[in-house]
Enzyme design. Structure first.
Site, short mmCIF file in Angstrom:
data_model
loop_
_atom_site.label_atom_id
_atom_site.label_comp_id
_atom_site.label_asym_id
_atom_site.label_seq_id
_atom_site.Cartn_x
_atom_site.Cartn_y
_atom_site.Cartn_z
N LYS A 1 26.99 -3.39 95.31
CA LYS A 1 27.96 -3.19 94.18
C LYS A 1 28.16 -4.57 92.85
CE LYS A 1 33.00 -1.42 93.47
NZ LYS A 1 34.12 -1.27 93.64
N SER B 1 37.47 2.67 96.98
CA SER B 1 36.40 2.87 95.95
C SER B 1 34.97 2.96 97.03
CB SER B 1 36.49 1.81 95.19
OG SER B 1 37.43 1.74 94.44
N SER C 1 35.04 3.19 92.35
CA SER C 1 34.63 2.68 91.59
C SER C 1 32.72 1.90 92.07
CB SER C 1 35.54 1.16 91.63
OG SER C 1 35.87 0.40 92.85
#
Lengths: 430, 430
Positions: free
Chosen positions: A72, A165, A141
């Site tokens: 990420k 997330s 996210s």
């Protein structure tokens, strides 16, 4: 399972490591396969923001050699930009790797690229597509990380969870997701949104893959711990105050998972949510807002209109939270943690919905974090178990939650449930 | 106190704010005075690694307008390099300010420059001189921050403490230092050494200045809370297992402070260290080592000989700590926190030595953190009270410790003690 792990629809950590150990392929083969898959498919999915240069130094001896990982884009990487999904960080190049990235590399894994994150890991959506539910959000996210594993591009991915997330995108993309006990995985070098909530997490194709990955990154025994069967387990069917948010198909999925566990010998008991935990969930917003407004104060003040509208609204609201209200919310959180620990005096694990339903249609929202955020606040380990679907075939993840620090137990029970779901659907792991 | 705050040997937050409020001077005057003092004196002291460009935007209305702050060079600043005291970070420029820096700027303070830190806030010494004890170490790791306040260059400074890196340099430089409750001040954007121990802290000329500064940065009421007198206070004279490390003059300083409090109406009681707290202190090394080896893994692996030898030894040792040993140490720390809370069921505050003695001669070591590190581990608020000295005039700081979250109480009692010391020495705050 297909004969050769590089021909399966998804890359499995366990199968890859086994094939390398058996000398049926090399670590280089496995990494090259991941790169080929990304090159062939990511224009459709949009999981990656950046790919690493191919470095030929692949040891076959290291514990995670041959394992491709998508990271990420809020984790620092020394060899790729770290842009946080924000125009404010365009071209930003950290000097050193985040702790978790360094740990994975030191175990021999290949950090293959940086994955799409919503801006600063908040909730303004990006355009990553859901590989298993076209036209539906992959969640956020950690959107790109979940999509990259679901699309079969990489064997694993790193994400983070402040609300839901990791668990929500895992649920929406039909893969396994692991939000460990708070601080089991270090968050150093990961962009902070809320320091008491931010939790680094992992994605993989199956729960067994997750456990193996987590074990080899942390050096903690997380696999092979009495994985055996569900006989004698006591599972709490957790009835949350927010269950009226649930889609009826998610309610049915929880029921189906409970029946599978029961048939396998587990005892299922209903567990009404204690008031301290409902109040804990309600305190999440205050804690997150207060901390985010401070953690991101300079970005907030100087970024203005360049920040996404949903993120800006969270920061605007957080800036109005007074220390007294924050302290009150933290007291609630402390009581919620105690209450969560007490739950496990009567059951081994909880069975809870990973999200309120299947992935919503469209990319306008990353979905609702309400179901997952309580366990982020309490810090308990949570594992998303994939495999159940709506009648239309959309993924419905269910989660196993265990006592703080008993991550091996969450992984073991979730692995058992995943196998029961697969057996029930008449197919082994794909 | 000298009539005009810009003519006093040290810059006092309270006196400056009062003079600006009374229109005896402007915020610009105060900041210019700080710059002039640095220009005139820092070649002697070596407190700063970098000074900010003069930005003329000085509001006189903001709550900290006119307050010059030196920031330890492990806090990110968008307008100055952040080099962490390490060749590995030479020329490193963060894009945004650390949370605490942004909070101070948003309150109107001027970040005047970056101060010398030992490498990555560890223990290899730098060459900052001690302004009040020439030829002796200023302490570390917040060496430049303590020296900058002690030399009268700035009204305040930011530091951090993982063992004793705020309280010890404050003690050695004869100024007030505040290690707040764990996470009262955000550590976002501050380089991590050990995530369960790292604590941001403050330096100022006096305890009253510290309280005012902390209040205006955090928006929490930390001043004007029954500052009155010592009458009725119950103070624990804490007898630690490590007291055999104490220099006899430090033992005498603690005795002198206790007598002053007693004469002012406090009740002094002896308090033997509970075993859980001795064991907590012993667990500090394991926790710090394990976490630092992960937090700084990439720096450790890639930095090699470019890292200082003492830092490298800590990281080498930390890399050998197994998760089991770390988990055991964290359990000790948890029990120590509980035991620390219990102490305050019988006393209002503890009186403890800030260091084992006066600053050691020479610059070869930053001194011994043994005395302060227990309270870093437990997270209790600690305030260093300056004013006592050895017979040769070297500073001996004593600390007030209170219950977790009662920072106002630590500041209030420390302020009272500081005034008693000053009255006893026949002089007001300089």
């Amino acid at each position: 399972m297909t004969d050769h792990p590089l021909e399966a629809p998804r890359l499995h950590v366990g199968a890859i490591l086994k094939a390398i150990e058996d000398r049926r392929m090399t670590a280089v083969d496995a990494i090259e396969a991941a790169r080929r898959r990304i090159a062939a498919g990511d224009s459709e999915i949009g999981a990656f923001v950046c790919l690493a240069e191919d470095d030929a130094r692949q040891s076959t001896e290291a514990p995670l050699a041959g394992i491709s990982i998508g990271v990420k884009d809020i984790f620092d990487t020394h060899d790729m930009p770290t842009e946080m999904g924000s125009p404010l960080y365009e071209g930003h190049r950290p000097r050193f790797d985040a702790a978790l990235v360094a740990m994975a590399r030191s175990a021999g894994a290949t950090i293959i690229g940086k994955t799409v994150t919503t801006e600063l890991a908040s909730i303004d959506p990006k355009d990553t597509r859901n590989p298993v539910a076209p036209g539906h959000t992959p969640g956020g996210s950690s959107s790109g990380s979940a999509a990259a594993v679901a699309a079969g591009f990489v064997a694993a991915a790193f994400g983070s969870q402040t609300g839901g997330s990791v668990i929500r995108p895992a649920s929406f993309c039909g893969i396994a997701g692991f939000k460990p006990s708070f601080r089991l995985l270090p968050t150093v070098g990961m962009k902070t949104f809320s320091w008491s909530l931010d939790t680094a997490g992992l994605f993989a194709a199956s729960v067994a893959d997750l456990a193996l990955l987590a074990e080899r990154i942390t050096g903690r025994p997380l696999t092979s711990l009495s994985a055996a069967d569900a006989n004698g387990l006591k599972i709490g069917l957790y009835r949350a105050k927010v269950d009226d948010h649930l889609d009826h198909e998610m309610t049915e999925a929880i029921g189906a998972a409970a029946r599978l566990l029961e048939r396998a010998g587990a005892r299922i008991v209903d567990l009404a949510e204690p008031a301290a935990l409902s109040e804990g969930r309600d305190s999440h917003r205050t804690i997150q807002g207060f901390e985010a407004a401070r953690a991101l104060m300079h970005e907030h003040v100087s970024g203005g209109d360049r920040l996404g509208p949903k993120l800006r609204a969270i920061l605007d609201e957080g800036a109005t939270v007074e220390p007294d209200a924050y302290d009150g919310a933290r007291r609630c959180a402390r009581l919620a943690r105690k209450a969560a620990t007490s739950l496990f005096e009567t059951v081994d694990a909880l069975l809870v919905p990973s999200a309120s339903g299947p992935p919503p249609a469209g990319l306008a929202s990353t979905g609702d974090p309400t179901m997952a955020k309580l366990w982020t606040l309490t810090g308990n380990p949570v594992v998303n178990v994939p495999g159940l679907t709506t009648s239309a075939g959309l993924p419905l993840g269910v989660s196993i939650v265990t006592r703080f620090g008993r991550d091996w137990e969450a992984l073991t029970i979730a692995d058992r449930l995943e196998r029961l779901i697969q057996a029930d659907r008449g197919r082994p792991s794909e």
